[in-house]
Design a protein around this motif. Structure first.
Motif, mmCIF file in Angstrom:
data_model
loop_
_atom_site.group_PDB
_atom_site.id
_atom_site.type_symbol
_atom_site.label_atom_id
_atom_site.label_comp_id
_atom_site.label_asym_id
_atom_site.label_seq_id
_atom_site.Cartn_x
_atom_site.Cartn_y
_atom_site.Cartn_z
ATOM 1 N N ASP A 75 -13.126 19.414 -38.708
ATOM 2 C CA ASP A 75 -12.137 19.581 -38.127
ATOM 3 C C ASP A 75 -10.999 18.509 -38.355
ATOM 4 N N GLU A 76 -11.384 17.195 -38.116
ATOM 5 C CA GLU A 76 -10.677 16.035 -38.167
ATOM 6 C C GLU A 76 -10.011 15.746 -39.932
ATOM 7 N N LYS A 77 -11.010 16.269 -40.534
ATOM 8 C CA LYS A 77 -10.744 16.033 -42.295
ATOM 9 C C LYS A 77 -9.947 17.221 -42.581
ATOM 10 N N THR A 115 -4.951 17.697 -30.234
ATOM 11 C CA THR A 115 -4.674 17.553 -31.668
ATOM 12 C C THR A 115 -3.570 16.527 -31.781
ATOM 13 N N ALA A 116 -2.494 16.560 -30.952
ATOM 14 C CA ALA A 116 -1.418 15.855 -31.528
ATOM 15 C C ALA A 116 -2.051 14.204 -31.237
ATOM 16 N N ALA A 117 -2.738 13.889 -30.255
ATOM 17 C CA ALA A 117 -3.265 12.507 -29.972
ATOM 18 C C ALA A 117 -4.010 12.318 -31.041
ATOM 19 N N SER A 118 -4.926 12.996 -31.760
ATOM 20 C CA SER A 118 -5.680 12.856 -32.842
ATOM 21 C C SER A 118 -4.931 12.452 -34.131
ATOM 22 N N VAL A 119 -4.044 13.288 -34.259
ATOM 23 C CA VAL A 119 -3.077 13.061 -35.297
ATOM 24 C C VAL A 119 -2.239 11.841 -35.120
ATOM 25 N N ALA A 120 -1.902 11.541 -33.959
ATOM 26 C CA ALA A 120 -0.923 10.004 -33.960
ATOM 27 C C ALA A 120 -2.134 8.983 -34.147
ATOM 28 N N GLN A 121 -3.289 8.867 -33.700
ATOM 29 C CA GLN A 121 -4.192 7.878 -34.092
ATOM 30 C C GLN A 121 -4.484 7.997 -35.594
ATOM 31 N N LYS A 122 -4.461 9.011 -36.324
ATOM 32 C CA LYS A 122 -4.405 8.981 -37.552
ATOM 33 C C LYS A 122 -3.391 8.148 -38.305
ATOM 34 N N ILE A 123 -2.196 8.805 -37.790
ATOM 35 C CA ILE A 123 -0.979 8.061 -38.316
ATOM 36 C C ILE A 123 -1.053 6.479 -38.191
ATOM 37 N N VAL A 124 -1.479 6.242 -36.815
ATOM 38 C CA VAL A 124 -1.104 4.737 -36.377
ATOM 39 C C VAL A 124 -2.226 4.030 -37.366
ATOM 40 N N ALA A 125 -3.361 4.656 -37.789
ATOM 41 C CA ALA A 125 -4.499 3.892 -38.655
ATOM 42 C C ALA A 125 -3.947 3.686 -40.157
ATOM 43 N N ALA A 163 -13.286 11.587 -47.773
ATOM 44 C CA ALA A 163 -12.390 12.626 -47.649
ATOM 45 C C ALA A 163 -13.271 13.923 -47.374
ATOM 46 N N LEU A 164 -12.526 15.206 -47.299
ATOM 47 C CA LEU A 164 -13.190 16.201 -46.764
ATOM 48 C C LEU A 164 -14.170 16.775 -47.818
ATOM 49 N N LEU A 165 -13.841 16.929 -49.109
ATOM 50 C CA LEU A 165 -14.536 17.218 -50.126
ATOM 51 C C LEU A 165 -15.934 16.146 -50.217
ATOM 52 N N VAL A 166 -15.742 15.117 -50.144
ATOM 53 C CA VAL A 166 -16.976 14.301 -49.910
ATOM 54 C C VAL A 166 -17.895 14.917 -48.872
ATOM 55 N N ALA A 167 -17.242 14.981 -47.661
ATOM 56 C CA ALA A 167 -17.985 15.134 -46.708
ATOM 57 C C ALA A 167 -18.828 16.677 -46.720
ATOM 58 N N LEU A 168 -17.905 17.502 -47.232
ATOM 59 C CA LEU A 168 -18.577 18.775 -47.550
ATOM 60 C C LEU A 168 -19.642 18.816 -48.365
ATOM 61 N N ILE A 169 -19.689 18.147 -49.522
ATOM 62 C CA ILE A 169 -20.932 17.720 -50.227
ATOM 63 C C ILE A 169 -21.888 17.344 -49.671
ATOM 64 N N VAL A 170 -21.707 16.303 -48.839
ATOM 65 C CA VAL A 170 -22.923 15.622 -48.330
ATOM 66 C C VAL A 170 -23.482 16.810 -47.305
ATOM 67 N N ILE A 171 -22.802 17.678 -46.495
ATOM 68 C CA ILE A 171 -23.218 18.728 -45.801
ATOM 69 C C ILE A 171 -24.033 19.695 -46.585
ATOM 70 N N ALA A 172 -23.416 20.092 -47.676
ATOM 71 C CA ALA A 172 -24.159 21.101 -48.390
ATOM 72 C C ALA A 172 -25.294 20.340 -48.890
ATOM 73 N N LEU A 173 -25.596 19.140 -49.493
ATOM 74 C CA LEU A 173 -26.619 18.437 -49.735
ATOM 75 C C LEU A 173 -27.727 18.509 -48.653
ATOM 76 N N ALA A 174 -27.279 18.105 -47.415
ATOM 77 C CA ALA A 174 -28.288 18.401 -46.412
ATOM 78 C C ALA A 174 -28.618 19.527 -46.078
ATOM 79 N N ILE A 175 -27.749 20.578 -46.185
ATOM 80 C CA ILE A 175 -28.405 21.899 -45.964
ATOM 81 C C ILE A 175 -29.268 22.235 -47.188
ATOM 82 N N VAL A 176 -29.241 21.940 -48.356
ATOM 83 C CA VAL A 176 -30.351 22.090 -49.575
ATOM 84 C C VAL A 176 -31.420 21.582 -49.124
#
Lengths: 307, 397, 255, 409
Positions: free
Chosen positions: B340-342, D101-111, B29-42
Motif C-alpha cells: 500500500d505504501e509503495k 494517508t496524509a500522515a504517511s505521505v508527510a512522513q515520506k516527504i520528510v524522509a 521500490a514497488l517493482l522489486v517488492a512485487l518481484i520478491v513477493i512473486a518469488l515467495a509465492i513461487v
C-alpha cells in the motif's frame, strides 16, 4: 398534507432506484448462493456507458438524426444495459469462477476488489472521470400539468421499474430457462440431476441480472441528473440491504425492501427534528434488526436448518 | 552431530532469508517488492507441491529460540539498517500496528469463520477513547490505552452479539452496517471532534521521557519513531504469542469446531454464545490497543482512519496472509502495509493496482500465503506419525 | 433398574406437523434400538434429547434431573454424547483434533489460562492426546498413525469410527448413535457392530440409544427395541417381540 | 527423520533465495547511489525538491487535481526562467482525503533528503494530521486549500502558513452581501458533515447571530456522497425561506440546486462559498444553476495582474482538468515558496523565516502572513451565475436590474 404526499413520492422514487440493484443481488444469490459485492459499481458502470454513448461517442446524436428521439434513447439505453450484462458476465468469469465452491471468503473479497477496480477504471479512463458529471437527459423532464410534484420523468422511472419487474416475473415463471433458474435456486443438485445445464443457466442469469443492473444504473442517474464514479459503493450496499430486508432470493421482496428502506430514510429525514444526519443510521439499524429477528426478510422463505 | 549443526544453521538461514526478504520489500521500490513477493509465492507453491514446506516448518519449529532471536535482532537493528529513515520506520510501525489488529480479526475470520467487516470500528473505538480521555480529560496515555481497550471490548460485545444469530452473508451485512453506523455516529458527535477528528493527542511518557523525542543510540541520532517501533513490536510479539497459545489451546480448537459446524460443536459441550463472544471480544481488545497506540503515535485521529475501507484492508490482510495461521496473518499485514505504501508513488493508480494485486493473489493463492495448517501439539509426536498433507486442502462447509 | 434417561409425554410440532407425539421412553444400563420408517421422528427424538430442539410439550429427565430446557452444550456436559446421521466430523481438522473436541467438556482450560498458564493448558492437551489415542487404538489402531491427517482424507468407515470414538472419549453416561451403519457395505457393517459392542465392553456404565434401519444390526446388538411411527411409540420389547408385532409390520409395509 | 536428499534441496533453494535477495538489495541500493552523483556532478545546478499534497483520488479528487497542476506549472515556469541557482523538482502526493494517508505521505516527504518545503491539503483533517510532522521536521508547509480556522497557530509559525482564508474569513463578505445588501433574513441551512461543511456552517451561524432580524429556520446535516436531498428540500419548501445556504462541495451543491428546481423551489436564493465555484457545478445543475450567488476570496485570475498569462500558460501546458477553485492558491503558494527560496537559499529554517516575512504579489493580490501564519489578504469577489457562467456581481445583469435574483421582490 401536501408535505406528506410529496415525501411519499420522494420515497417511492428512491425505492425505484434501489429496487433493480436489490433484484440483482437476489437473482445472483438465488442462482449461486453468493453475494456479488460489486453490483452497485457495475450498475454505475452501465450508467457511464450510456452516458458515453450519448455524449462522448455521439451515438445518440447520430441516431436521433435518423430516428425519433424516444426510439434512439431506447436504443442507447439498451446498448448500455447490454454492455452491463457483458460486464457482469466477464466479472463472473474473472472473479467468481476461480473461487466457485472453494472458499466463500475469497469470493467475497474478490468481488469487493472487482468493485474497486471498476470504480477506479472509470475514474482513470473516462474523460474527467473523477469529476461529477451531468447525466444526459434521455427522459423528458416536463411537469405533468401545473402540479410540481409529478414530472414525466418520475412517472417514466416508476413505469420502467414496474415493467422490468413484470418482465422478470414473466421470464422466471413462464419460460423454460426461467423455471430452470428457479429450480437451481431451490435445489442445485436436483436441478443438475434432472438435466439442467447449470453453467448455461448461470451465465443466462448473469446476463439478465446485468441487463437489469444497467437499467437500474440508468434510472438512478436519470433521477439524480448526475453521475459520479464512486456512487456505486453506497448504491450497491443499499441494494444489498434492500435485498436482505425484502428477503434474499425473492424478486418481490426487493420491491418491498426498497420501499421500506426508502420510506425509513425519507421519513427520518423529513419528520424527525435533526434526523437528517441519522437517516442512514436508521436505515442500517433496520437492516440489523431484520437480520437479527427476521433473517428471512419480509417475503423470503424461512429455511429450517437441517440437523 | 554434524547433521544437527547443519539443521541448526539451515533453520537460521531460512529465518534470515525471510527477514531479508521483508527488508528488501520495505526498502526498495514497488517493482522489486512485487518481484520478491512473486518469488515467495513461487517458492511456497513449489514447496507445497513437493512437501518441502512442511519440513521447513518443522525445521523452524525445532529451533524456535534461534529463530525468534534472529527476528528480534532484525527488529532491533532495523533503525540502523534503514539509517534512521523515518518514513521506512513509519511503515514498519504501521505494519506492526496493523498486524496486531489483523491478529485480533483473525480470531473471528480464522477462528470461528465469520467475516467481521467492522474491525476498523474496534480499532477506532480504542483510538477515540484513549485520545478523548487523554486530550479532554488529561488522563495519562497509558491509562487511556487501557480504557480504549475496555471500550473496544464493549463494542466487541455489541458487534459479536449479532454473530450469535446470523451467519455468513447476513453477518457480513450486519457488521458492515454497524461499521457504517459507527463512522456516522462519530461524524455526528461534535464532543469528540465530529468530522474534525482529535488533534494534539499527547504521546506516551516514561519518567520524564516522552516517546516523541528523538534518541541517540550508539552515537547515531535516530528519529522518535524508534521508540514506537520497539513499543509496537514488543506488543506485537506478546500478542502473537498469546494468539498462538490460544490457537493451540482448547479455545482455539473450539473456535474451529464452531467454524466447521456450530451444531456439532454445541453437541461436544462448547458454549456457542460465550465462545463466539470471546472471539469478538479478544479481537476487539487487540484492535482497541492497536488503535490507542496509533492515536498516541500520530497525535491526530480522524474518522477517515476508521471507516469501512480501512476494515476492508484489515480483512484483506488476514485472508491474504492465511486465516488461522499466526505467522501468516502477520506476514499478510506486513506485506499489504508495504505494498500500500509503495503504491503511493502511483497516486492516481494506487487503488486500481491495489484491487488488481488483490485479485491476482487471491486467484493464485485463495487460501492465503501461508494457509491454515493442521495443529501440531508436540514436535515429538509429529515425527512419529507420517503426515502427507499437513496443509488443509479442499473447501470448508 | 433406575432409568438413566426418561422422557415424559414428549411432543414437538413443526408448523402443523407433529414430529414426535406424546412419547414416553426410558433407558437404563442397556442398548436400546430405535426403529421405525423414514420420517417417524427418530432423529427428531434424538435432537430433543441432545437439546438441539426444544419439545413443545413434555419433559426429559436424565439421571433423575430435568434437562428439558438445557442448551446442547450443557446436556453434553451432563453426559449425553451423540453422533449424527450424516457423518459430521470437522473435515478440516485432524483426527486428533476431532477427538480432542470430544474431550472438550472434560477439560477446564479457559482462554485466560491458555494465554497466561500455557503449561497447564498443554499438560491438559497432552493427557487428552493420550486418552484419544488409546480410544482410537481400541477402534482401529491404523488410525493412530494417521492421527495428524485431516479427516477428509479418511475413508467413510473410519470416519464413522472416529465419530463414535469422539462421542465416547469424554466418558458419557449415554451415547446416541444415529444410523452408524448408513452407507457401509455388509463387511463394514459387521465391523461396525463389533465396534459398538466394544464400547459396551469398555465400560458397562455407558448406555446406548441406536437408530438403525438395518435389522441385523438391531437384532445383534440391542437389548431392547422401541418402534416409532408418525412420532408415536407403537411397540416396545425385545427385537423378536417387536418384529412379530402387527402394528410394526403395517407401519413398515404400509408407511 | 530427515533424509539427506530433500534437505540438500532446501539448502539449495534457500541459498538461491538469499542470493537473489542479495542481488535485489544491491539493485535497490543501486538506484539510490545512481541518484547521488547526478545531484553533485551531473549538472551544475543543485536539485531541491518541493512537495505538493492534495486529494488526487477519493471523494475530493476534483479539488486536488487542478491545484496540483497549477503548482506544477509554477515550478516549471520557475525552472524555465533560468533565474534560479538550482533546479526545483516537483513531487506530488495524494492524501486521498484521509488523515492516516496524509500522515504517511508527510512522513515520506520528510524522509526525502532534498525536500525543502511543502504545500499541502484541501482537507482540514489531513492538515491537522501532517502539521506536527512538518513542524517536527522543520520543513515549512504552506497550506493552499484547507480552511479550518484552527490550523494556523502562533506556536507553529513560521513553519505552517496559509495562503487561503479560513472559513470564517470567507463567509464574512458573502453574509454581508446577501443579508445586508440583498436583505435576505430568513435562512435554511444545509450542512455537510465534512470538516469543511461544518466549519462553513458554523461561520454562517455566527454571521446570522450578529445581525438582528436574521434567523435560521432549519438546519439539516448531510453526509458527503449522498445524492437524494428531496426529503430535506420538500421540508424546507414549506418554510418560506428567503435563502438557502449550503457550505460544502460541488457535487452535493449541484444536486441540491437541481432538485430544488424540480421541486418548484427555483425562486429560493441559493448561496454558497468557494467550494462550489467550479464549472462542474453549472454543468451538473444545468439550467437550475442560474442565479446562484457564491463568493470566492481573491479576484478572478484574469482580472489580476498576470492572470491572463496564467490562464494562457495553463491552457498551453495541456492539462485536462480545469484549475478549479483553488488553482490560484496553489499557484501562489508555489510562487511564494520559490520566491523565498531564491532569496533565502535552501536552508529550511531560513526558508521558513523568509516565508513568514514575505509580501508576495500574485494572482491573489498581495499575500503576507500575520503572526499565526494566516494570510492577511482579504480580497474577495461575489459571483452570480448568469447564462451558465460565474459572473462578477458588479458586472452582472442582476446588478443592473436587468434580471432579478430568485425570490427578489
Amino acid at each position: 398534507m401536501e408535505l406528506i404526499i410529496s415525501q411519499i413520492l420522494n420515497a417511492v422514487m428512491l425505492a425505484c432506484t434501489y429496487t433493480l440493484v436489490g433484484i440483482g443481488f437476489s437473482l445472483f444469490f438465488g442462482a449461486m448462493d453468493i453475494v456479488v459485492f460489486c453490483l452497485g459499481d457495475v450498475a454505475i458502470a452501465g450508467a457511464f456507458a450510456i452516458m458515453a454513448l450519448s455524449t462522448v461517442m455521439g451515438v445518440y446524436a447520430s441516431l436521433s438524426g435518423i430516428l425519433p428521439a424516444p426510439i434512439s434513447g431506447i436504443i442507447v439505453v439498451f446498448i448500455g444495459a447490454c454492455f452491463t450484462a457483458g460486464l457482469v458476465t466477464l466479472m463472473y468469469r474473472a472473479v467468481i469462477v476461480p473461487f466457485e465452491g472453494k472458499n466463500i471468503n475469497a469470493s467475497l473479497l474478490s468481488t469487493i476488489a472487482a468493485g474497486i477496480v471498476i470504480r477506479e477504471l472509470i475514474g482513470l479512463f473516462y474523460p474527467e472521470g473523477r469529476n461529477p458529471h451531468a447525466f444526459p437527459q434521455l427522459l423528458p423532464a416536463g411537469l405533468i400539468g401545473d402540479n410540481v410534484l409529478l414530472s414525466w420523468r418520475n412517472i417514466i422511472i416508476i413505469a420502467i421499474t414496474f415493467i422490468m419487474v413484470m418482465l422478470l416475473y414473466w421470464f422466471v415463471n413462464r419460460t423454460k430457462t426461467g423455471l430452470s433458474i428457479q429450480a437451481i435456486s431451490q435445489n442445485k443438485e436436483a436441478a443438475i440431476m434432472v438435466g439442467i445445464n447449470w453453467h448455461r443457466i448461470i451465465v443466462i442469469t448473469f446476463l439478465i441480472g446485468g441487463f437489469l443492473l444497467g437499467i437500474g444504473g440508468f434510472l438512478t442517474a436519470s433521477y439524480f441528473n448526475s453521475l459520479r464514479f464512486d456512487m456505486g459503493a453506497m448504491y450497491g450496499l443499499k441494494g444489498f440491504c434492500v435485498a436482505v430486508v425484502g428477503g434474499l432470493g425473492s424478486i418481490y421482496g426487493a420491491i418491498v425492501g426498497g420501499l421500506l428502506i426508502a420510506f425509513v430514510e425519507v421519513f427520518v429525514t423529513a419528520f424527525i427534528p435533526g434526523g437528517t444526519a441519522y437517516s442512514s443510521v436508521a436505515a442500517f439499524l433496520i437492516v440489523v434488526l431484520f437480520i437479527l429477528f427476521k433473517p428471512e426478510g419480509i417475503l423470503g422463505e424461512k429455511t429450517v436448518e437441517k440437523v | 552431530m554434524g547433521n544437527k549443526i547443519y539443521r541448526y544453521s539451515l533453520a537460521g538461514l531460512s529465518t534470515l532469508g525471510i527477514c531479508m526478504a521483508l527488508y528488501v520489500c520495505l526498502s526498495s521500490a514497488l517493482l522489486v517488492a512485487l518481484i520478491v513477493i512473486a518469488l515467495a509465492i513461487v517458492i511456497l507453491s513449489v514447496g507445497e507441491r513437493k512437501n518441502v514446506i512442511d519440513k521447513v516448518y518443522r525445521l523452524i519449529g525445532d529451533n524456535k529460540a534461534l529463530n525468534l532471536g534472529i527476528i528480534a535482532l532484525f527488529i532491533l537493528l532495523l533503525p540502523f539498517l534503514v539509517q534512521g529513515n523515518n518514513y521506512l520506520l513509519h511503515i514498519a510501525i504501521m505494519a506492526g500496528i496493523f498486524s496486531i489488529v489483523a491478529l485480533g480479526l483473525n480470531f473471528q475470520i480464522g477462528g470461528i469463520g465469520q467475516i467481521n467487516f467492522a474491525p476498523a470500528a474496534f480499532y477506532g473505538m480504542g483510538a477515540y477513547t484513549s485520545a478523548f480521555l487523554s486530550v479532554k480529560m488529561g488522563l495519562s496515555p497509558w491509562l487511556g490505552t487501557l480504557c480504549g481497550l475496555l471500550m473496544a471490548i464493549v463494542l466487541g460485545v455489541v458487534v459479536g452479539f449479532p454473530a450469535l444469530k446470523a451467519r455468513g452473508y447476513y453477518l457480513s451485512l450486519v457488521t458492515i452496517a454497524l461499521q457504517i453506523i459507527f463512522t456516522l455516529m462519530i461524524v455526528n458527535s461534535p464532543w469528540i471532534g465530529g468530522p474534525n477528528g482529535i488533534p494534539g493527542i499527547p504521546s506516551y511518557q516514561i519518567g520524564g521521557f516522552s516517546f516523541r523525542t528523538p534518541v541517540a543510540l550508539g552515537g547515531i541520532q535516530l528519529p522518535y519513531q524508534v521508540n514506537f517501533l520497539y513499543l509496537v513490536y514488543i506488543l506485537l510479539a506478546l500478542f502473537a504469542l498469546a494468539a498462538n497459545r490460544l490457537y493451540n489451546s482448547r479455545v482455539g480448537l473450539a473456535w474451529n469446531a464452531i467454524e466447521q459446524d456450530p451444531i456439532v460443536a454445541a453437541c461436544q459441550g462448547i458454549n456457542l454464545t460465550n465462545t463466539q463472544l470471546l472471539a469478538f471480544c479478544l479481537g476487539a481488545a487487540y484492535a482497541g490497543i492497536a488503535g490507542a497506540i496509533y492515536g498516541h503515535y500520530t497525535s491526530f485521529i480522524g474518522v477517515e482512519n476508521f471507516d469501512f475501507s480501512q476494515s476492508l484492508i484489515f480483512i484483506c490482510m488476514v485472508i491474504l496472509g492465511g486465516t488461522d495461521n499466526v505467522p501468516g496473518v502477520v506476514l499478510g499485514a506486513v506485506l499489504l502495509t508495504m505494498i500500500d505504501e509503495k503504491l503511493r508513488d502511483f497516486s492516481g493508480y494506487r487503488l486500481l493496482m491495489y484491487g488488481i494485486v488483490l485479485i491476482i493473489i487471491l486467484i493464485i493463492r485463495p487460501k492465503g500465503l501461508l494457509p491454515k495448517r493442521i495443529r501440531v501439539y508436540q514436535q515429538k509426536d509429529r515425527s512419529e506419525y507420517s503426515s502427507h498433507s499437513a496443509v488443509v486442502t479442499g473447501g470448508s462447509r | 433398574m433406575m432409568g438413566v434417561l426418561r422422557t415424559e409425554r414428549v411432543s414437538i410440532d413443526f408448523g402443523g406437523l407433529r414430529a414426535v407425539d406424546n412419547l414416553d421412553f426410558q433407558i437404563g444400563d442397556e442398548i436400546v434400538g430405535l426403529i421405525g420408517p423414514n420420517g417417524s421422528g427418530k432423529t427428531t427424538f434424538l435432537n430433543i434429547i441432545s437439546g438441539i430442539y426444544k419439545p413443545t410439550r413434555g419433559r426429559v429427565y436424565f439421571n433423575g434431573e430435568d434437562i428439558t430446557s438445557l442448551p446442547p452444550h450443557m446436556i453434553r456436559a451432563k453426559g449425553i454424547a451423540r453422533t449424527f446421521q450424516t457423518n459430521r466430523l470437522c473435515l478440516n481438522l485432524s483426527i486428533l483434533d476431532n477427538m480432542l473436541l470430544g474431550l472438550y467438556c472434560q477439560q477446564q482450560t479457559t482462554w485466560w489460562q491458555a494465554i497466561f498458564m500455557s503449561s497447564s493448558s498443554s499438560r491438559e492437551i497432552k493427557l487428552g492426546i493420550e486418552k484419544s489415542l488409546a480410544i482410537l487404538a481400541h477402534f482401529n489402531p491404523a488410525l493412530i498413525t494417521r492421527a495428524y491427517e485431516p479427516v477428509m482424507t479418511i475413508p467413510l468407515i473410519d470416519r464413522r469410527r472416529i465419530e463414535i470414538a469422539r462421542a465416547v472419549v469424554g466418558d458419557p453416561r449415554l451415547v446416541l448413535l444415529d444410523e452408524p451403519t448408513a452407507g457401509l457395505n455388509s463387511e463394514e457393517t459387521n465391523q461396525m457392530i463389533n465396534d459398538i459392542a466394544k464400547i459396551r465392553r469398555r465400560s458397562s456404565q455407558i448406555s446406548i440409544i441406536i437408530i438403525e434401519h438395518d435389522m441385523t444390526v438391531i437384532s445383534r446388538i440391542t437389548e431392547r427395541v422401541v418402534c416409532l411411527n408418525a412420532g408415536q411409540k407403537i411397540a416396545e420389547g425385545t427385537f423378536s417381540e417387536v418384529a412379530r408385532n402387527e402394528l410394526v409390520r403395517t407401519a413398515y409395509l404400509g408407511g | 527423520m530427515f533424509k539427506g536428499k530433500p534437505i540438500g534441496k532446501i539448502a539449495a533453494g534457500l541459498g538461491a533465495l538469499i542470493f537473489l535477495l542479495g542481488i535485489l538489495a544491491g539493485c535497490g541500493g543501486g538506484t539510490k547511489s545512481q541518484e547521488a552523483p547526478k545531484q553533485e556532478g551531473g549538472s551544475q545546478k543543485k536539485v531541491v525538491k518541493i512537495a505538493f499534497i492534495g486529494p488526487l483520488t477519493g471523494p475530493n479528487a476534483t479539488e486536488g487535481v487542478g491545484p496540483r497542476n497549477t503548482f506544477e506549472l509554477a515550478v516549471n515556469q520557475a525552472n524555465k526562467s533560468g533565474k534560479l541557482p538550482f533546479e526545483i523538482k516537483f513531487l506530488a502526493y495524494d492524501d486521498a482525503s484521509n488523515p492516516g494517508t496524509a500522515a504517511s505521505v508527510a512522513q515520506k516527504i520528510v524522509a526525502e533528503p532534498d525536500v525543502v518545503a511543502a504545500s499541502g491539503h484541501w482537507n482540514t483533517a489531513c492538515a491537522e494530521a501532517t502539521i506536527p510532522i512538518f513542524k517536527a521536521a522543520g520543513i515549512p508547509m504552506v497550506i493552499w486549500g484547507a480552511i479550518g480556522p484552527s490550523l494556523t497557530k502562533e506556536e507553529n509559525f513560521p513553519y505552517i502558513t496559509r495562503v487561503c482564508p479560513t472559513s470564517v474569513q470567507e463567509n464574512i463578505p458573502l453574509a454581508a452581501f446577501v443579508m445586508d445588501q440583498l436583505g435576505r433574513k430568513k435562512w435554511a441551512l444545509i450542512s455537510s458533515t465534512s470538516v469543511y461543511g461544518k466549519a462553513n456552517t458554523e461561520a454562517w451561524q455566527a454571521e446570522v447571530k450578529k445581525r438582528s432580524g436574521a434567523e435560521i429556520v432549519s438546519l439539516d446535516e448531510i453526509t458527503d456522497g449522498s445524492t437524494d436531498f428531496r426529503p430535506i428540500l420538500s421540508k424546507i419548501k414549506k418554510l418560506n425561506v428567503d435563502g438557502l445556504y449550503y457550505g460544502g462541495n460541488i457535487m452535493e451543491a449541484a444536486l441540491i440546486r437541481s432538485q430544488m428546481n424540480e421541486l418548484g423551489m427555483k425562486d429560493i436564493l441559493m448561496a454558497g462559498i468557494s467550494g462550489i465555484v467550479s464549472p462542474k457545478f453549472i454543468e451538473v445543475a444545468g439550467q437550475a444553476a442560474e442565479g446562484v450567488v457564491v463568493t470566492q476570496p481573491g479576484k478572478e485570475p484574469k482580472k489580476m495582474p498576470g492572470g491572463k498569462e496564467f490562464i494562457e500558460e495553463y491552457q498551453k501546458a495541456g492539462y485536462k482538468e480545469p484549475y478549479g477553485a483553488y488553482g490560484a492558491y496553489a499557484y501562489d503558494a508555489a510562487n511564494i515558496i520559490i520566491t523565498a527560496l531564491k532569496e533565502a537559499g535552501t536552508d529550511r529554517k531560513a526558508l521558513a523565516d523568509k516565508i513568514g516575512k514575505i509580501a508576495y504579489t500574485g494572482l491573489l493580490g498581495t499575500t503576507s502572513f500575520d503572526k499565526t501564519g494566516q494570510t492577511t489578504n482579504s480580497l474577495s469577489t461575489i459571483y452570480v451565475i448568469q447564462d451558465g457562467k460565474f459572473v462578477d456581481w458588479d458586472e452582472s445583469k442582476y446588478k443592473t436590474g436587468e434580471r432579478k435574483l430568485p425570490g427578489a421582490k
